[in-house]
Write a protein that holds these residues in place. Structure first.
Motif, PDB file in Angstrom:
ATOM      1  N   ASN A 176       0.820  -1.211   0.000  1.00 13.22           N
ATOM      2  CA  ASN A 176       0.000   0.000   0.000  1.00 13.22           C
ATOM      3  C   ASN A 176       0.856   1.264   0.000  1.00 13.22           C
ATOM      4  O   ASN A 176       0.510   2.257  -0.649  1.00 13.22           O
ATOM      5  CB  ASN A 176      -0.950  -0.006   1.193  1.00 13.22           C
ATOM      6  CG  ASN A 176      -2.056  -1.028   1.047  1.00 13.22           C
ATOM      7  OD1 ASN A 176      -2.391  -1.439  -0.063  1.00 13.22           O
ATOM      8  ND2 ASN A 176      -2.624  -1.462   2.160  1.00 13.22           N
ATOM      9  N   GLY A 188       2.097   1.501  -3.500  1.00 15.82           N
ATOM     10  CA  GLY A 188       0.982   1.849  -4.380  1.00 15.82           C
ATOM     11  C   GLY A 188       0.614   3.311  -4.293  1.00 15.82           C
ATOM     12  O   GLY A 188       0.407   3.979  -5.325  1.00 15.82           O
ATOM     13  N   PHE A 189       0.546   3.864  -3.082  1.00 14.71           N
ATOM     14  CA  PHE A 189       0.186   5.275  -2.929  1.00 14.71           C
ATOM     15  C   PHE A 189       1.294   6.185  -3.448  1.00 14.71           C
ATOM     16  O   PHE A 189       1.020   7.289  -3.936  1.00 14.71           O
ATOM     17  CB  PHE A 189      -0.148   5.593  -1.468  1.00 14.71           C
ATOM     18  CG  PHE A 189      -1.602   5.421  -1.151  1.00 14.71           C
ATOM     19  CD1 PHE A 189      -2.506   6.440  -1.418  1.00 14.71           C
ATOM     20  CD2 PHE A 189      -2.083   4.244  -0.595  1.00 14.71           C
ATOM     21  CE1 PHE A 189      -3.849   6.294  -1.139  1.00 14.71           C
ATOM     22  CE2 PHE A 189      -3.425   4.079  -0.316  1.00 14.71           C
ATOM     23  CZ  PHE A 189      -4.316   5.107  -0.590  1.00 14.71           C
ATOM     24  N   PHE A 209      -6.617   3.620   5.135  1.00  9.76           N
ATOM     25  CA  PHE A 209      -5.350   2.902   5.165  1.00  9.76           C
ATOM     26  C   PHE A 209      -4.492   3.418   6.320  1.00  9.76           C
ATOM     27  O   PHE A 209      -4.875   4.357   7.020  1.00  9.76           O
ATOM     28  CB  PHE A 209      -4.600   3.096   3.830  1.00  9.76           C
ATOM     29  CG  PHE A 209      -5.251   2.417   2.648  1.00  9.76           C
ATOM     30  CD1 PHE A 209      -4.809   1.175   2.217  1.00  9.76           C
ATOM     31  CD2 PHE A 209      -6.314   3.009   1.974  1.00  9.76           C
ATOM     32  CE1 PHE A 209      -5.403   0.543   1.138  1.00  9.76           C
ATOM     33  CE2 PHE A 209      -6.918   2.390   0.894  1.00  9.76           C
ATOM     34  CZ  PHE A 209      -6.456   1.144   0.469  1.00  9.76           C
ATOM     35  N   VAL A 265       0.556   6.176   4.617  1.00  4.63           N
ATOM     36  CA  VAL A 265       0.358   6.307   3.170  1.00  4.63           C
ATOM     37  C   VAL A 265       0.236   7.773   2.770  1.00  4.63           C
ATOM     38  O   VAL A 265       0.468   8.120   1.604  1.00  4.63           O
ATOM     39  CB  VAL A 265      -0.873   5.510   2.678  1.00  4.63           C
ATOM     40  CG1 VAL A 265      -0.738   4.036   2.999  1.00  4.63           C
ATOM     41  CG2 VAL A 265      -2.174   6.080   3.221  1.00  4.63           C
ATOM     42  N   ASN A 302      -1.325   0.348 -10.622  1.00  3.03           N
ATOM     43  CA  ASN A 302      -1.111   0.493  -9.185  1.00  3.03           C
ATOM     44  C   ASN A 302      -2.414   0.482  -8.398  1.00  3.03           C
ATOM     45  O   ASN A 302      -2.477  -0.123  -7.319  1.00  3.03           O
ATOM     46  CB  ASN A 302      -0.327   1.774  -8.892  1.00  3.03           C
ATOM     47  CG  ASN A 302       1.151   1.575  -9.006  1.00  3.03           C
ATOM     48  OD1 ASN A 302       1.818   1.188  -8.058  1.00  3.03           O
ATOM     49  ND2 ASN A 302       1.683   1.811 -10.203  1.00  3.03           N
ATOM     50  N   TYR A 303      -3.449   1.117  -8.917  1.00  2.00           N
ATOM     51  CA  TYR A 303      -4.702   1.118  -8.164  1.00  2.00           C
ATOM     52  C   TYR A 303      -5.377  -0.250  -8.194  1.00  2.00           C
ATOM     53  O   TYR A 303      -5.825  -0.761  -7.160  1.00  2.00           O
ATOM     54  CB  TYR A 303      -5.672   2.169  -8.692  1.00  2.00           C
ATOM     55  CG  TYR A 303      -6.975   2.165  -7.903  1.00  2.00           C
ATOM     56  CD1 TYR A 303      -7.035   2.754  -6.643  1.00  2.00           C
ATOM     57  CD2 TYR A 303      -8.112   1.531  -8.397  1.00  2.00           C
ATOM     58  CE1 TYR A 303      -8.204   2.723  -5.903  1.00  2.00           C
ATOM     59  CE2 TYR A 303      -9.285   1.495  -7.664  1.00  2.00           C
ATOM     60  CZ  TYR A 303      -9.320   2.095  -6.415  1.00  2.00           C
ATOM     61  OH  TYR A 303     -10.475   2.043  -5.671  1.00  2.00           O
ATOM     62  N   LEU A 321      -2.422  -1.995  -4.955  1.00  2.00           N
ATOM     63  CA  LEU A 321      -3.096  -1.715  -3.683  1.00  2.00           C
ATOM     64  C   LEU A 321      -3.919  -2.915  -3.230  1.00  2.00           C
ATOM     65  O   LEU A 321      -4.568  -3.584  -4.033  1.00  2.00           O
ATOM     66  CB  LEU A 321      -4.031  -0.518  -3.821  1.00  2.00           C
ATOM     67  CG  LEU A 321      -3.457   0.897  -3.776  1.00  2.00           C
ATOM     68  CD1 LEU A 321      -4.596   1.903  -3.677  1.00  2.00           C
ATOM     69  CD2 LEU A 321      -2.490   1.090  -2.637  1.00  2.00           C
ATOM     70  N   HIS A 358      -7.074  -3.550  -1.330  1.00  2.00           N
ATOM     71  CA  HIS A 358      -8.235  -2.746  -0.961  1.00  2.00           C
ATOM     72  C   HIS A 358      -8.972  -3.353   0.234  1.00  2.00           C
ATOM     73  O   HIS A 358      -9.166  -4.571   0.281  1.00  2.00           O
ATOM     74  CB  HIS A 358      -9.213  -2.651  -2.136  1.00  2.00           C
ATOM     75  CG  HIS A 358      -8.636  -2.023  -3.351  1.00  2.00           C
ATOM     76  ND1 HIS A 358      -9.254  -1.002  -4.030  1.00  2.00           N
ATOM     77  CD2 HIS A 358      -7.483  -2.245  -4.036  1.00  2.00           C
ATOM     78  CE1 HIS A 358      -8.522  -0.640  -5.071  1.00  2.00           C
ATOM     79  NE2 HIS A 358      -7.436  -1.383  -5.088  1.00  2.00           N
TER      80      HIS A 358
END
Length: 459
Positions: A56, A59-60, A201, A205, A251-252, A256, A258
């Protein structure tokens, strides 16, 4: 046989009296004292959570990078967009076939050199790049929570891709402006979406998102300046950037991890909040307006910092050129591009620093930024700074202050705002920087035109 609980960083896990202990440290991996099955399961849970956190965080970072990339590219290309389109229009009216011309660095009258400028300030590109964002940020926090994140992110990706394609193939200023508007919509929708998403999260992040947005400045401006300096045309350079929205999608949707139910806006989001004992409040319009007031202590300093920052970038950078830069020699266009790179390096470093050097008194930053603006404004008129490297140092410091204001503002909000109000507060606070940028763009255009009309002597 009773059970007891031991706190971890993520949650409380039951341990039976006969279960061996696990010794944990912030500096090392958990140490399993015994080989019991429950201890191994607990170890696996902890390791899984650490892996999830790492994914995460990464990803962010990339979401921040990709979200701001189009915005940065448009501002880095602003000078070229205006210069090339204006030259094309002039050549078409004069019967020439060439699509670009190189503007003279200075105007010389009776042996005296005077400053020259584009007829249209790059502030015009800034306004096209920020006004749609401003409209989104003023309205979206009050209704956007009703729309699923998959839809919001997909729209962000599509608008970013459209912006690169339109600008790359545009042959008129107005069409280029439409491409810039698409970049603005993508950036504004993306920022409010992803900052709101951080409330579900780990708090860290926010730091990696901010670092990624700073990285967009460095990699965006550097890639544009590097490609164009290597002889690649501005249009081809912009077209190459179409890969960035693809990276955002990967990436989303793939990187990530979720929280369950995140993309169903009708679900009770209580299960998504890290603190399981608190719920995301179902806020009325009146409640939301009331929550804005305590956020002003964060938003007003951020607005002021960004006003000074973007007045410098779009009102003064183009005018801070030197006829002779020494080594390495940079022409007027190259100076503008490398000012952007220099500024973005400062932004990136400061946006990555909140865990190392947090700033609680964010109100100090506006004063320092306004001093920067005053010094560089005086330089345009009086040319008292003898060397471009001093300008580079000031521009770097300008970017550093802007990045510090951004990351520390949102980090303080994450610390001080209750979890049940955090998603809304993160979204609405983004108005602060956008208002500052919009006002700066509006002020930069008449200021630029006035300064250009004064026939300021070059030294």
């Amino acid at each position: 046989m009773g059970s007891r609980y031991r706190k971890t960083d993520t949650e409380s896990l039951p341990l039976e009296d006969d279960v061996p202990l696990i010794i944990e440290s912030d500096d090392s991996e958990p140490l399993i004292v015994s080989g019991s099955s429950r201890a191994r399961r607990r170890h696996n849970i902890v390791m899984s959570e650490k892996s999830t956190l790492r994914r995460n965080l990464v990803g962010f970072w990339f979401l921040g990078l990709c979200n701001n990339f189009a915005y940065v590219i448009m501002l880095s290309a602003a000078h070229d967009i205006l210069d090339d389109e204006t030259a094309a229009a002039q050549n078409s009216t004069s019967g020439h076939n060439s699509t670009t011309t190189v503007s003279p660095v200075t105007t010389t009258i009776n042996g005296t050199s005077y400053m020259t400028c584009n007829q249209i300030s790059t502030g015009a590109i800034l306004l096209a790049d920020i006004l749609p964002t401003l409209l989104i940020k003023f309205t979206a926090p009050f209704f956007l929570q009703r729309i699923g994140y998959r839809i919001k992110v997909s729209l962000t990706i599509l608008f970013a891709m459209a912006s690169f394609l339109i600008v790359a193939f545009a042959n008129e200023v107005w069409l280029s402006i439409i491409g810039v508007v698409c970049a603005s919509i993508s950036g504004g929708l993306g920022e409010i979406t992803f900052l709101s998403l951080t409330s579900f999260f780990d708090r860290n992040v926010i730091s990696t998102w901010s670092s990624g947005t700073g990285g967009a400045g460095v990699f965006g401006s550097l890639s544009y300046a590097g490609f164009t300096s290597a002889g690649v045309s501005p249009r081809t350079t912009v077209l190459l950037m179409v890969v960035v929205p693809v990276i955002m999608a990967v990436n989303y949707f793939c990187v990530l991890i979720h929280p369950k139910g995140l993309d169903n806006p009708t679900d009770d989001t209580a299960s998504l909040i890290k603190d399981k004992d608190k719920k995301t409040a179902n806020l009325s319009l009146k409640d939301k307006l009331r929550l804005v007031v305590p956020l002003l202590k964060f938003m007003i300093p951020l607005t002021t910092v960004y006003f000074g920052e973007y007045f410098i970038n779009q009102g003064l950078h183009e005018l801070l050129y030197y006829n002779n830069t020494g080594w390495p020699y940079l022409n007027k266009k190259e100076q503008y591009r490398w000012y952007q790179v220099d500024y973005q390096i400062g932004v990136f470093l400061s946006r990555s620093s909140v865990n190392i050097f947090p700033i609680k008194k964010v109100w100090i930053l506006p004063f320092l930024q306004l001093i920067n603006m005053g010094v560089l404004l005086a330089q345009v008129f009086y040319r008292f700074i003898p060397n471009i490297w001093i300008i580079f140092a000031i521009v770097f410091y300008e970017g550093f202050l802007g990045g510090a204001a951004y990351v520390n503002t949102f980090y303080r909000i994450a610390v001080e705002v209750p979890p049940e109000h955090l998603e809304f507060s993160m979204g609405v606070a983004t108005i602060g920087d956008t208002v500052g940028i919009a006002v700066a763009g509006a002020a930069a255009i008449p200021s630029h035109n006035h300064m250009c009309s004064l026939q300021i002597k070059m030294k």
